[in-house]
Write a protein that holds these residues in place. Structure first.
Motif, PDB file in Angstrom:
ATOM      1  N   ILE A 103      -8.921  18.459   7.185  1.00 24.58           N
ATOM      2  CA  ILE A 103     -10.347  18.687   6.926  1.00 24.58           C
ATOM      3  C   ILE A 103     -11.108  18.484   8.224  1.00 24.58           C
ATOM      4  O   ILE A 103     -10.814  17.559   8.984  1.00 24.58           O
ATOM      5  CB  ILE A 103     -10.828  17.715   5.828  1.00 24.58           C
ATOM      6  CG1 ILE A 103     -10.248  18.172   4.484  1.00 24.58           C
ATOM      7  CG2 ILE A 103     -12.347  17.660   5.766  1.00 24.58           C
ATOM      8  CD1 ILE A 103     -10.245  17.129   3.433  1.00 24.58           C
ATOM      9  N   ASP A 104     -12.059  19.386   8.472  1.00 23.25           N
ATOM     10  CA  ASP A 104     -12.888  19.292   9.673  1.00 23.25           C
ATOM     11  C   ASP A 104     -14.033  18.313   9.390  1.00 23.25           C
ATOM     12  O   ASP A 104     -14.896  18.583   8.559  1.00 23.25           O
ATOM     13  CB  ASP A 104     -13.429  20.696   9.999  1.00 23.25           C
ATOM     14  CG  ASP A 104     -14.184  20.729  11.315  1.00 23.25           C
ATOM     15  OD1 ASP A 104     -14.718  19.677  11.728  1.00 23.25           O
ATOM     16  OD2 ASP A 104     -14.251  21.819  11.916  1.00 23.25           O
ATOM     17  N   ALA A 105     -14.023  17.175  10.081  1.00 24.72           N
ATOM     18  CA  ALA A 105     -15.020  16.125   9.807  1.00 24.72           C
ATOM     19  C   ALA A 105     -16.439  16.617  10.039  1.00 24.72           C
ATOM     20  O   ALA A 105     -17.375  16.162   9.373  1.00 24.72           O
ATOM     21  CB  ALA A 105     -14.742  14.905  10.675  1.00 24.72           C
ATOM     22  N   THR A 106     -16.601  17.554  10.953  1.00 26.55           N
ATOM     23  CA  THR A 106     -17.966  18.005  11.250  1.00 26.55           C
ATOM     24  C   THR A 106     -18.521  18.870  10.126  1.00 26.55           C
ATOM     25  O   THR A 106     -19.717  19.114  10.054  1.00 26.55           O
ATOM     26  CB  THR A 106     -18.021  18.823  12.565  1.00 26.55           C
ATOM     27  OG1 THR A 106     -17.224  20.002  12.412  1.00 26.55           O
ATOM     28  CG2 THR A 106     -17.480  18.013  13.733  1.00 26.55           C
ATOM     29  N   GLU A 107     -17.662  19.335   9.230  1.00 21.36           N
ATOM     30  CA  GLU A 107     -18.125  20.166   8.117  1.00 21.36           C
ATOM     31  C   GLU A 107     -18.042  19.472   6.767  1.00 21.36           C
ATOM     32  O   GLU A 107     -18.574  19.966   5.775  1.00 21.36           O
ATOM     33  CB  GLU A 107     -17.308  21.467   8.071  1.00 21.36           C
ATOM     34  CG  GLU A 107     -17.560  22.334   9.291  1.00 21.36           C
ATOM     35  CD  GLU A 107     -16.882  23.689   9.174  1.00 21.36           C
ATOM     36  OE1 GLU A 107     -16.418  24.048   8.079  1.00 21.36           O
ATOM     37  OE2 GLU A 107     -16.821  24.387  10.200  1.00 21.36           O
ATOM     38  N   GLY A 108     -17.353  18.354   6.709  1.00 26.45           N
ATOM     39  CA  GLY A 108     -17.154  17.690   5.423  1.00 26.45           C
ATOM     40  C   GLY A 108     -16.190  18.482   4.555  1.00 26.45           C
ATOM     41  O   GLY A 108     -15.569  19.444   5.013  1.00 26.45           O
ATOM     42  N   VAL A 109     -16.054  18.068   3.289  1.00 22.89           N
ATOM     43  CA  VAL A 109     -15.138  18.777   2.390  1.00 22.89           C
ATOM     44  C   VAL A 109     -15.854  19.983   1.808  1.00 22.89           C
ATOM     45  O   VAL A 109     -16.845  19.835   1.090  1.00 22.89           O
ATOM     46  CB  VAL A 109     -14.655  17.865   1.244  1.00 22.89           C
ATOM     47  CG1 VAL A 109     -13.658  18.605   0.371  1.00 22.89           C
ATOM     48  CG2 VAL A 109     -14.039  16.586   1.794  1.00 22.89           C
ATOM     49  N   THR A 110     -15.356  21.163   2.118  1.00 25.09           N
ATOM     50  CA  THR A 110     -15.975  22.379   1.595  1.00 25.09           C
ATOM     51  C   THR A 110     -15.178  22.890   0.389  1.00 25.09           C
ATOM     52  O   THR A 110     -14.086  22.389   0.096  1.00 25.09           O
ATOM     53  CB  THR A 110     -15.988  23.488   2.660  1.00 25.09           C
ATOM     54  OG1 THR A 110     -14.624  23.822   2.966  1.00 25.09           O
ATOM     55  CG2 THR A 110     -16.668  23.015   3.942  1.00 25.09           C
ATOM     56  N   GLU A 111     -15.753  23.886  -0.265  1.00 23.48           N
ATOM     57  CA  GLU A 111     -15.084  24.475  -1.424  1.00 23.48           C
ATOM     58  C   GLU A 111     -13.689  24.980  -1.046  1.00 23.48           C
ATOM     59  O   GLU A 111     -12.737  24.865  -1.805  1.00 23.48           O
ATOM     60  CB  GLU A 111     -15.950  25.635  -1.898  1.00 23.48           C
ATOM     61  CG  GLU A 111     -15.810  25.947  -3.352  1.00 23.48           C
ATOM     62  CD  GLU A 111     -16.610  27.181  -3.703  1.00 23.48           C
ATOM     63  OE1 GLU A 111     -17.789  27.277  -3.293  1.00 23.48           O
ATOM     64  OE2 GLU A 111     -16.040  28.070  -4.370  1.00 23.48           O
ATOM     65  N   GLN A 112     -13.633  25.549   0.165  1.00 26.68           N
ATOM     66  CA  GLN A 112     -12.372  26.095   0.635  1.00 26.68           C
ATOM     67  C   GLN A 112     -11.321  24.985   0.796  1.00 26.68           C
ATOM     68  O   GLN A 112     -10.153  25.162   0.453  1.00 26.68           O
ATOM     69  CB  GLN A 112     -12.606  26.824   1.968  1.00 26.68           C
ATOM     70  CG  GLN A 112     -11.418  27.536   2.523  1.00 26.68           C
ATOM     71  CD  GLN A 112     -10.845  28.535   1.535  1.00 26.68           C
ATOM     72  OE1 GLN A 112     -11.399  28.790   0.467  1.00 26.68           O
ATOM     73  NE2 GLN A 112      -9.694  29.082   1.876  1.00 26.68           N
ATOM     74  N   ASP A 113     -11.756  23.822   1.298  1.00 23.14           N
ATOM     75  CA  ASP A 113     -10.848  22.683   1.421  1.00 23.14           C
ATOM     76  C   ASP A 113     -10.314  22.275   0.045  1.00 23.14           C
ATOM     77  O   ASP A 113      -9.144  21.918  -0.099  1.00 23.14           O
ATOM     78  CB  ASP A 113     -11.561  21.480   2.052  1.00 23.14           C
ATOM     79  CG  ASP A 113     -11.909  21.725   3.513  1.00 23.14           C
ATOM     80  OD1 ASP A 113     -11.047  22.246   4.238  1.00 23.14           O
ATOM     81  OD2 ASP A 113     -13.041  21.403   3.915  1.00 23.14           O
ATOM     82  N   GLU A 114     -11.202  22.325  -0.939  1.00 22.62           N
ATOM     83  CA  GLU A 114     -10.776  21.949  -2.293  1.00 22.62           C
ATOM     84  C   GLU A 114      -9.661  22.867  -2.778  1.00 22.62           C
ATOM     85  O   GLU A 114      -8.698  22.421  -3.405  1.00 22.62           O
ATOM     86  CB  GLU A 114     -11.954  22.015  -3.268  1.00 22.62           C
ATOM     87  CG  GLU A 114     -12.984  20.923  -3.018  1.00 22.62           C
ATOM     88  CD  GLU A 114     -14.219  21.068  -3.905  1.00 22.62           C
ATOM     89  OE1 GLU A 114     -14.106  21.652  -5.005  1.00 22.62           O
ATOM     90  OE2 GLU A 114     -15.292  20.607  -3.481  1.00 22.62           O
ATOM     91  N   LYS A 115      -9.813  24.163  -2.473  1.00 26.88           N
ATOM     92  CA  LYS A 115      -8.780  25.121  -2.914  1.00 26.88           C
ATOM     93  C   LYS A 115      -7.459  24.875  -2.206  1.00 26.88           C
ATOM     94  O   LYS A 115      -6.388  24.914  -2.814  1.00 26.88           O
ATOM     95  CB  LYS A 115      -9.247  26.547  -2.648  1.00 26.88           C
ATOM     96  CG  LYS A 115     -10.231  26.999  -3.686  1.00 26.88           C
ATOM     97  CD  LYS A 115     -10.505  28.478  -3.587  1.00 26.88           C
ATOM     98  CE  LYS A 115     -11.677  28.821  -4.511  1.00 26.88           C
ATOM     99  NZ  LYS A 115     -12.612  29.767  -3.918  1.00 26.88           N
ATOM    100  N   ILE A 116      -7.540  24.626  -0.911  1.00 31.67           N
ATOM    101  CA  ILE A 116      -6.322  24.410  -0.128  1.00 31.67           C
ATOM    102  C   ILE A 116      -5.618  23.130  -0.593  1.00 31.67           C
ATOM    103  O   ILE A 116      -4.406  23.102  -0.777  1.00 31.67           O
ATOM    104  CB  ILE A 116      -6.655  24.335   1.379  1.00 31.67           C
ATOM    105  CG1 ILE A 116      -7.170  25.703   1.853  1.00 31.67           C
ATOM    106  CG2 ILE A 116      -5.430  23.905   2.180  1.00 31.67           C
ATOM    107  CD1 ILE A 116      -7.826  25.678   3.219  1.00 31.67           C
ATOM    108  N   ALA A 117      -6.413  22.089  -0.830  1.00 34.27           N
ATOM    109  CA  ALA A 117      -5.839  20.832  -1.314  1.00 34.27           C
ATOM    110  C   ALA A 117      -5.184  21.039  -2.679  1.00 34.27           C
ATOM    111  O   ALA A 117      -4.141  20.447  -2.976  1.00 34.27           O
ATOM    112  CB  ALA A 117      -6.925  19.764  -1.397  1.00 34.27           C
ATOM    113  N   GLY A 118      -5.798  21.917  -3.479  1.00 36.32           N
ATOM    114  CA  GLY A 118      -5.229  22.233  -4.789  1.00 36.32           C
ATOM    115  C   GLY A 118      -3.851  22.872  -4.671  1.00 36.32           C
ATOM    116  O   GLY A 118      -2.943  22.562  -5.443  1.00 36.32           O
ATOM    117  N   LEU A 119      -3.701  23.749  -3.690  1.00 35.59           N
ATOM    118  CA  LEU A 119      -2.396  24.382  -3.450  1.00 35.59           C
ATOM    119  C   LEU A 119      -1.344  23.319  -3.139  1.00 35.59           C
ATOM    120  O   LEU A 119      -0.220  23.371  -3.643  1.00 35.59           O
ATOM    121  CB  LEU A 119      -2.464  25.341  -2.254  1.00 35.59           C
ATOM    122  CG  LEU A 119      -3.219  26.650  -2.413  1.00 35.59           C
ATOM    123  CD1 LEU A 119      -3.238  27.401  -1.080  1.00 35.59           C
ATOM    124  CD2 LEU A 119      -2.566  27.500  -3.499  1.00 35.59           C
ATOM    125  N   ALA A 120      -1.722  22.363  -2.299  1.00 39.86           N
ATOM    126  CA  ALA A 120      -0.783  21.303  -1.923  1.00 39.86           C
ATOM    127  C   ALA A 120      -0.420  20.464  -3.147  1.00 39.86           C
ATOM    128  O   ALA A 120       0.752  20.172  -3.392  1.00 39.86           O
ATOM    129  CB  ALA A 120      -1.391  20.423  -0.836  1.00 39.86           C
TER     130      ALA A 120
END
Ligand SMILES: Nc1nc2c(ncn2[C@@H]2O[C@H](COP(=O)(O)OP(=O)(O)OP(=O)(O)O)[C@@H](O)[C@H]2O)c(=O)[nH]1
Ligand SMILES: [Mg+2]
Length: 323
Positions: free
Chosen positions: A150-167
């Protein structure tokens, strides 16, 4: 060679007849009276190599670095390798393919897979990008542990949530890596607040440890390596049936299972059937009576006793008729 119906027939007396078939020692059983089945199973098992142990000792820990474009995945890989192995740039989408790198730390060998940043679906126009997403998903499949970056300068975005879901859904070990920590203005509460936000957004990854790093300066990269080793071990943990059932009967005593349509759930016993991720089968009287909330209670009890940190676990409920 299995000779059945020994309840009707003396094996010894007719043994030569079976030897004459030329396929080795006959194993005498009675399917009807359940005789000799243990010896037969032992003989079957003796033909399997202990594959799990071999894999665990000989091969490297496979780690997929996944995240949005520009999160710093390639930068981390270079920091880990101690040299510029892959291209880093501030243009999102620099890495186009999954790239394998073997890296040794002391005794331990790792395969790191740098992946192409996974974009939002609607933005995937070109063939080459769609292909790179497929390759990233394939990298997750190959891995033991996924680093969700996760990019700290952007925080957790919707896209991060999807990627984390894949994992999470892949059943792999997971470490949440918050990168570019050097760019964040901090006071003594910043880490805790950031962590709280990550936990809120990625609730289903509650088992995954979080580490705040800078791929640029190398801050906490050594700590990350330790976490990867730890999570890989937890992901391949094997729990003995005895210890497992002790914890479960204690859990059931502490909190009665719910009564569902007048049926009280009974758990007869449980056993771990596989690792990576640890998977447990529970034999119960009524599978329908196993509520989600009770499953979660059991899962929490297992985690409390055995750790299982950084790894999802799977619970399977099967009916067993009371005899
Ligand atoms: N300040 C700072 N910059 C970083 C850090 N990590 C990466 N960057 C910068 O962020 C930009 C993107 O880095 P990359 O490593 O190429 O990112 P990536 O995730 O591999 O990106 P794609 O391959 O496009 O998916 C580069 O300009 C890096 O120098 C960090 O920890 N701190
Ligand atoms: Mg890259």
């Amino acid at each position: 060679m299995v000779v059945n119906k020994i309840d009707y027939m003396e094996l010894e007396s007719s043994k030569f007849e079976f030897y004459n078939l030329g396929i080795g020692e006959p194993i005498a059983i009675s399917a009807g009276q359940a005789l000799g089945l243990g010896d037969m199973l032992d003989e079957i098992m003796s033909h399997f190599e202990d594959k799990d142990d071999e894999e665990d000792e000989d091969s490297e820990t496979k780690v997929a670095i996944i995240g949005k474009p520009n999160a710093g995945k390639s930068s981390l890989l270079n920091k880990l390798a101690g040299e510029e192995r892959v291209i880093v740039s501030d243009i999102p989408g620099t890495t186009r393919d999954a790239i394998d790198s073997y890296i040794q730390f002391g005794e331990d060998r790792f395969l790191f897979i740098d992946t192409a940043g996974i974009r939002r679906k609607s933005k995937i126009h070109e063939e080459v990008e769609r292909y790179s997403v497929v390759r990233s998903i394939a990298a997750i499949e190959r891995a033991d542990v996924c680093l969700v970056m996760i990019d700290a300068t952007e925080g957790v975005t919707e896209q991060d949530e999807k990627i984390a879901g894949l994992a999470h859904e892949s059943g792999k070990g997971v470490v949440i890596v918050v990168n570019k920590w050097d760019l964040i203005e901090k006071d003594d509460k910043t880490i805790l607040e950031f962590e709280k936000n990550v936990r809120n957004a990625l609730g289903y990854l509650s088992y995954a440890p979080i580490v705040f790093i800078s791929a640029k300066t190398g801050q906490r990269v050594n700590r990350l390596i330790e976490l990867i080793k730890y999570v890989a071990n937890q992901h391949s943990m094997r729990i003995k049936t005895g210890a497992l059932n002790e914890v479960i009967s204690e859990a059931v005593m502490m909190k009665q299972p719910p009564i569902e349509k007048g049926k009280l759930l009974k758990i007869y016993y449980a056993t771990q059937v596989s690792t990576k991720p640890p998977t447990f089968v529970f034999f119960v009287n009524y599978v329908e009576s196993v509520h989600f909330s009770y499953q979660r209670y059991i899962e929490n009890q297992l985690r409390q006793h055995f750790g299982l940190e950084g790894t999802p676990i799977r619970l399977i409920f099967r009916p067993k008729n009371e005899k």
